[in-house]
Motif scaffolding. Structure first.
Motif, PDB file in Angstrom:
ATOM      1  N   ILE A 132      15.048  19.253  56.460  1.00 41.63           N
ATOM      2  CA  ILE A 132      14.409  18.419  57.210  1.00 41.63           C
ATOM      3  C   ILE A 132      15.290  18.800  58.792  1.00 41.63           C
ATOM      4  CG2 ILE A 132      13.869  16.167  58.457  1.00 41.63           C
ATOM      5  CD1 ILE A 132      14.183  15.160  55.616  1.00 41.63           C
ATOM      6  N   LEU A 133      14.487  19.144  59.753  1.00 42.47           N
ATOM      7  CA  LEU A 133      14.987  19.195  61.021  1.00 42.47           C
ATOM      8  C   LEU A 133      14.099  18.385  62.050  1.00 42.47           C
ATOM      9  CD1 LEU A 133      16.134  22.925  61.538  1.00 42.47           C
ATOM     10  CD2 LEU A 133      17.684  21.038  61.143  1.00 42.47           C
ATOM     11  N   PRO A 134      14.532  17.432  62.997  1.00 49.01           N
ATOM     12  CA  PRO A 134      13.922  16.692  63.966  1.00 49.01           C
ATOM     13  C   PRO A 134      13.958  17.849  65.150  1.00 49.01           C
ATOM     14  CG  PRO A 134      15.670  15.464  62.969  1.00 49.01           C
ATOM     15  CD  PRO A 134      15.867  16.961  62.465  1.00 49.01           C
ATOM     16  N   ASP A 135      12.767  17.613  65.980  1.00 49.88           N
ATOM     17  CA  ASP A 135      12.797  18.488  67.234  1.00 49.88           C
ATOM     18  C   ASP A 135      12.756  17.368  68.099  1.00 49.88           C
ATOM     19  OD1 ASP A 135      10.235  17.505  67.708  1.00 49.88           O
ATOM     20  OD2 ASP A 135       9.260  19.229  67.082  1.00 49.88           O
ATOM     21  N   THR A 136      12.685  17.667  69.507  1.00 47.56           N
ATOM     22  CA  THR A 136      12.865  16.956  70.787  1.00 47.56           C
ATOM     23  C   THR A 136      11.551  16.455  70.979  1.00 47.56           C
ATOM     24  OG1 THR A 136      12.621  18.818  72.179  1.00 47.56           O
ATOM     25  CG2 THR A 136      14.856  18.314  71.463  1.00 47.56           C
ATOM     26  N   LEU A 137      10.409  16.691  70.286  1.00 47.85           N
ATOM     27  CA  LEU A 137       9.098  16.283  70.560  1.00 47.85           C
ATOM     28  C   LEU A 137       8.465  14.819  69.709  1.00 47.85           C
ATOM     29  CD1 LEU A 137       7.658  19.833  71.392  1.00 47.85           C
ATOM     30  CD2 LEU A 137       8.317  18.286  72.937  1.00 47.85           C
ATOM     31  N   GLY A 138       9.398  14.654  68.883  1.00 47.26           N
ATOM     32  CA  GLY A 138       9.022  13.561  68.025  1.00 47.26           C
ATOM     33  C   GLY A 138       8.632  14.143  66.533  1.00 47.26           C
ATOM     34  N   ASN A 139       8.654  15.321  66.234  1.00 53.11           N
ATOM     35  CA  ASN A 139       8.143  15.904  65.204  1.00 53.11           C
ATOM     36  C   ASN A 139       9.578  15.976  64.110  1.00 53.11           C
ATOM     37  OD1 ASN A 139       5.669  16.291  66.064  1.00 53.11           O
ATOM     38  ND2 ASN A 139       6.224  17.822  67.329  1.00 53.11           N
ATOM     39  N   LEU A 140       9.261  16.128  62.992  1.00 58.55           N
ATOM     40  CA  LEU A 140      10.080  16.626  61.765  1.00 58.55           C
ATOM     41  C   LEU A 140       9.715  17.826  61.395  1.00 58.55           C
ATOM     42  CD1 LEU A 140      10.591  13.418  59.897  1.00 58.55           C
ATOM     43  CD2 LEU A 140      12.113  14.256  61.735  1.00 58.55           C
ATOM     44  N   TRP A 141      10.291  18.813  61.112  1.00 56.58           N
ATOM     45  CA  TRP A 141       9.969  20.025  60.400  1.00 56.58           C
ATOM     46  C   TRP A 141      10.523  19.944  59.075  1.00 56.58           C
ATOM     47  CZ3 TRP A 141       6.898  23.895  62.559  1.00 56.58           C
ATOM     48  CH2 TRP A 141       6.425  23.374  64.155  1.00 56.58           C
ATOM     49  N   LEU A 142       9.588  20.382  58.153  1.00 52.90           N
ATOM     50  CA  LEU A 142       9.992  20.211  56.744  1.00 52.90           C
ATOM     51  C   LEU A 142      10.040  21.569  56.010  1.00 52.90           C
ATOM     52  CD1 LEU A 142       7.983  16.917  56.022  1.00 52.90           C
ATOM     53  CD2 LEU A 142      10.317  17.135  57.038  1.00 52.90           C
ATOM     54  N   GLY A 143      10.894  21.915  55.428  1.00 54.36           N
ATOM     55  CA  GLY A 143      10.916  23.010  54.359  1.00 54.36           C
ATOM     56  C   GLY A 143      10.576  22.591  52.923  1.00 54.36           C
ATOM     57  N   THR A 144       9.606  22.951  52.372  1.00 52.08           N
ATOM     58  CA  THR A 144       8.937  22.334  51.338  1.00 52.08           C
ATOM     59  C   THR A 144       8.831  23.490  50.373  1.00 52.08           C
ATOM     60  OG1 THR A 144       6.499  22.563  51.538  1.00 52.08           O
ATOM     61  CG2 THR A 144       7.452  20.564  52.778  1.00 52.08           C
ATOM     62  N   GLY A 145       8.114  23.149  49.059  1.00 55.37           N
ATOM     63  CA  GLY A 145       7.943  24.245  48.155  1.00 55.37           C
ATOM     64  C   GLY A 145       6.724  24.876  48.268  1.00 55.37           C
ATOM     65  N   ARG A 146       5.822  24.337  49.265  1.00 54.29           N
ATOM     66  CA  ARG A 146       4.396  25.114  49.647  1.00 54.29           C
ATOM     67  C   ARG A 146       4.326  25.006  51.171  1.00 54.29           C
ATOM     68  NH1 ARG A 146       0.736  21.627  45.161  1.00 54.29           N
ATOM     69  NH2 ARG A 146       1.948  22.594  43.295  1.00 54.29           N
ATOM     70  N   GLY A 147       5.249  25.706  51.779  1.00 52.99           N
ATOM     71  CA  GLY A 147       4.894  25.770  53.141  1.00 52.99           C
ATOM     72  C   GLY A 147       5.903  25.086  54.227  1.00 52.99           C
ATOM     73  N   LEU A 148       5.735  25.472  55.172  1.00 56.79           N
ATOM     74  CA  LEU A 148       6.756  24.695  56.318  1.00 56.79           C
ATOM     75  C   LEU A 148       5.780  23.698  56.996  1.00 56.79           C
ATOM     76  CD1 LEU A 148       9.315  24.610  57.974  1.00 56.79           C
ATOM     77  CD2 LEU A 148       8.121  26.205  59.654  1.00 56.79           C
ATOM     78  N   VAL A 149       6.266  22.448  57.177  1.00 59.51           N
ATOM     79  CA  VAL A 149       5.337  21.376  57.699  1.00 59.51           C
ATOM     80  C   VAL A 149       5.990  20.956  58.944  1.00 59.51           C
ATOM     81  CG1 VAL A 149       4.654  18.997  57.217  1.00 59.51           C
ATOM     82  CG2 VAL A 149       4.775  20.566  55.637  1.00 59.51           C
TER      83      VAL A 149
END
Length: 206
Positions: A132-149
């Motif tokens: 999980i990495l939070p950005d500055t725009l209110g989103n969380l970027w998630l590395g999953t087993g089925r893609g980047l979210v």
């Protein structure tokens, strides 16, 4: 300095004195680690240390009174964490705490001392949340087993990126994520590293 190990629990190293303290799961004590295989560590803005484990849930350690609190997935409790293997942890800009598990993404509601969970039923491509990495725009970027979210932490919308969007792979590696000083995100996968700046991606999608 906190050091989590695969099977030997948690270590705290005092860099000034050189002293080392060892924390382990103890079957005869409720005040200790719930498990000795540590997957992730997060020190939040309130001074708590959050400790993810394999199959033994989430721990919260308070260094002021040296007490542990345990959080486990329980089928009959909707407010429990999504899974007992906690792969990742992050705190967003609003001080919200998020945990990636083997059962989905969990948000910790501090006021109620419970969790709100997000799974494939909420649009995620899979329930394994490895990073999980939070950005500055209110989103969380998630590395999953089925893609980047890209998961919006306000309206809970989900945008899924895969090889059709330029990713090297769709299966990411636990804990393999990093944000550099320029705001570039890096996610490690089973075929290499994907890197990007979330601001540029957001602009390209508007």
């Amino acid at each position: 300095l906190w050091i989590g190990t695969f099977a030997e629990g948690l270590y705290r190293y005092d860099m000034a004195s050189g002293a080392v303290r060892h924390f382990r799961c103890q079957a005869d004590s409720s005040n200790g680690l719930s498990g000795n295989s540590i997957t992730c560590l997060l020190e939040d803005t309130n001074g708590y240390l959050w400790i993810g484990t394999i199959n033994r849930g989430l721990n919260r350690y308070d260094p002021r009174n040296e007490r542990f609190m345990h959080y486990n997935y329980q089928l009959d409790q909707p407010g429990s964490i999504a899974g007992n293997t906690v792969w990742s942890a992050a705190q967003d800009a609003g001080r919200g705490l998020w945990f990636g598990t083997n059962g989905g993404l969990s948000y910790y509601d501090a006021a109620q001392n419970c969790f709100r969970n997000f799974t494939t039923q909420d649009g995620l491509p899979g329930n394994m949340i490895f990073s999980i990495l939070p950005d500055t725009l209110g989103n969380l970027w998630l590395g999953t087993g089925r893609g980047l979210v890209c998961f919006n932490s306000t309206n809970y919308s989900v945008k899924i990126y895969d090889t059709g969007d330029g990713l090297l792979n769709t299966e990411f590696v636990q804990g393999a994520c990093f944000k550099d000083q320029n705001g570039t995100f890096y996610f490690g996968g089973n075929h290499g590293v994907t890197f990007f700046n979330p601001v540029n991606i957001s602009k390209s999608k508007t």
